[in-house]
Design a protein around this motif. Structure first.
Motif, PDB file in Angstrom:
ATOM      1  N   LYS A  76      -4.200  -8.386  -4.090  1.00 22.65           N
ATOM      2  CA  LYS A  76      -2.840  -8.221  -3.926  1.00 22.65           C
ATOM      3  C   LYS A  76      -2.388  -7.136  -2.806  1.00 22.65           C
ATOM      4  O   LYS A  76      -1.040  -6.907  -2.509  1.00 22.65           O
ATOM      5  CB  LYS A  76      -2.153  -7.955  -5.480  1.00 22.65           C
ATOM      6  CG  LYS A  76      -2.406  -8.937  -6.363  1.00 22.65           C
ATOM      7  CD  LYS A  76      -1.430  -8.283  -7.713  1.00 22.65           C
ATOM      8  CE  LYS A  76      -1.575  -9.342  -8.922  1.00 22.65           C
ATOM      9  NZ  LYS A  76      -0.934  -8.805  -9.971  1.00 22.65           N
ATOM     10  N   ASN A  77      -3.190  -6.769  -2.138  1.00 21.92           N
ATOM     11  CA  ASN A  77      -2.891  -5.754  -0.956  1.00 21.92           C
ATOM     12  C   ASN A  77      -2.244  -4.698  -1.631  1.00 21.92           C
ATOM     13  O   ASN A  77      -1.111  -4.273  -1.028  1.00 21.92           O
ATOM     14  CB  ASN A  77      -2.257  -6.576   0.237  1.00 21.92           C
ATOM     15  CG  ASN A  77      -3.527  -7.090   1.089  1.00 21.92           C
ATOM     16  OD1 ASN A  77      -4.446  -7.398   0.363  1.00 21.92           O
ATOM     17  ND2 ASN A  77      -2.909  -7.482   2.057  1.00 21.92           N
ATOM     18  N   THR A  78      -2.415  -4.171  -2.871  1.00 22.80           N
ATOM     19  CA  THR A  78      -1.537  -3.318  -3.312  1.00 22.80           C
ATOM     20  C   THR A  78      -2.315  -1.979  -3.977  1.00 22.80           C
ATOM     21  O   THR A  78      -3.302  -2.291  -4.518  1.00 22.80           O
ATOM     22  CB  THR A  78      -0.773  -3.821  -4.428  1.00 22.80           C
ATOM     23  OG1 THR A  78       0.142  -4.984  -3.923  1.00 22.80           O
ATOM     24  CG2 THR A  78       0.405  -2.774  -5.290  1.00 22.80           C
ATOM     25  N   VAL A  79      -1.723  -0.981  -3.676  1.00 23.96           N
ATOM     26  CA  VAL A  79      -2.503   0.295  -4.221  1.00 23.96           C
ATOM     27  C   VAL A  79      -1.427   0.978  -5.301  1.00 23.96           C
ATOM     28  O   VAL A  79      -0.300   0.899  -5.099  1.00 23.96           O
ATOM     29  CB  VAL A  79      -2.380   1.508  -3.264  1.00 23.96           C
ATOM     30  CG1 VAL A  79      -2.928   2.841  -3.750  1.00 23.96           C
ATOM     31  CG2 VAL A  79      -3.790   0.998  -2.449  1.00 23.96           C
ATOM     32  N   TYR A  80      -2.054   1.407  -6.371  1.00 22.55           N
ATOM     33  CA  TYR A  80      -1.243   1.789  -7.538  1.00 22.55           C
ATOM     34  C   TYR A  80      -1.488   3.391  -7.741  1.00 22.55           C
ATOM     35  O   TYR A  80      -2.541   3.954  -7.594  1.00 22.55           O
ATOM     36  CB  TYR A  80      -1.596   1.027  -8.634  1.00 22.55           C
ATOM     37  CG  TYR A  80      -1.335  -0.221  -8.584  1.00 22.55           C
ATOM     38  CD1 TYR A  80      -2.260  -1.080  -8.632  1.00 22.55           C
ATOM     39  CD2 TYR A  80      -0.046  -0.807  -8.843  1.00 22.55           C
ATOM     40  CE1 TYR A  80      -1.996  -2.694  -8.414  1.00 22.55           C
ATOM     41  CE2 TYR A  80       0.248  -2.288  -8.659  1.00 22.55           C
ATOM     42  CZ  TYR A  80      -0.969  -2.955  -8.348  1.00 22.55           C
ATOM     43  OH  TYR A  80      -0.680  -4.527  -8.393  1.00 22.55           O
ATOM     44  N   LEU A  81      -0.606   4.128  -8.321  1.00 21.02           N
ATOM     45  CA  LEU A  81      -0.781   5.460  -8.599  1.00 21.02           C
ATOM     46  C   LEU A  81      -0.184   5.558  -9.972  1.00 21.02           C
ATOM     47  O   LEU A  81       1.276   5.362 -10.290  1.00 21.02           O
ATOM     48  CB  LEU A  81      -0.054   6.432  -7.886  1.00 21.02           C
ATOM     49  CG  LEU A  81      -0.150   7.884  -8.249  1.00 21.02           C
ATOM     50  CD1 LEU A  81      -1.736   8.242  -7.591  1.00 21.02           C
ATOM     51  CD2 LEU A  81       0.645   8.917  -6.993  1.00 21.02           C
TER      52      LEU A  81
END
Length: 122
Positions: A76-81
């Motif tokens: 998803k080309n996504t980084v989560y915190l």
């Protein structure tokens, strides 16, 4: 054109949780370092956490170790915190940033998002 779009900020009580998302486009997501910085009013910007999307290595500031978790979804080309056990001192504008390596990201990031406000009430 590289774009980093943050979401997920908001108002939460102390002890609560929030999850920030950073959707990236226009860069080789599978071979980059992406992370989160924050800046509170009257304070310098500080690196909070970052991840190498190629090997999964991570960095955490001492102030958030054990409470925050960074992860990436390369599909998803996504980084989560994921931010747990939030404290009033976590209140800040949180920015997503990207660079070629974790070292360059922490010293001089190449790209920045617009930021998302996180407010933790006591």
């Amino acid at each position: 054109e590289v774009q980093l779009v943050e979401s997920g900020g908001g108002l939460v009580q102390a002890g609560g949780s929030l999850r920030l998302s950073c959707a990236a486009s226009g860069l080789p997501f599978d071979d980059y370092a992406i992370g989160w910085f924050r800046q509170a009013p009257g304070k310098e910007r500080e690196g909070v956490s970052c991840i190498s999307t190629s090997d999964g290595s991570t960095y955490y500031a001492d102030s958030v170790k054990g409470r925050f978790t960074i992860s990436s979804d390369n599909a998803k080309n996504t980084v989560y915190l994921q931010m747990n056990s939030l404290k009033p001192e976590d209140t800040a504008v949180y920015y997503c940033a990207a660079s070629g390596t974790v070292v360059t990201l922490l010293t001089l990031a190449d790209y920045w998002g617009q930021g998302t406000q996180v407010t933790v009430s006591s």
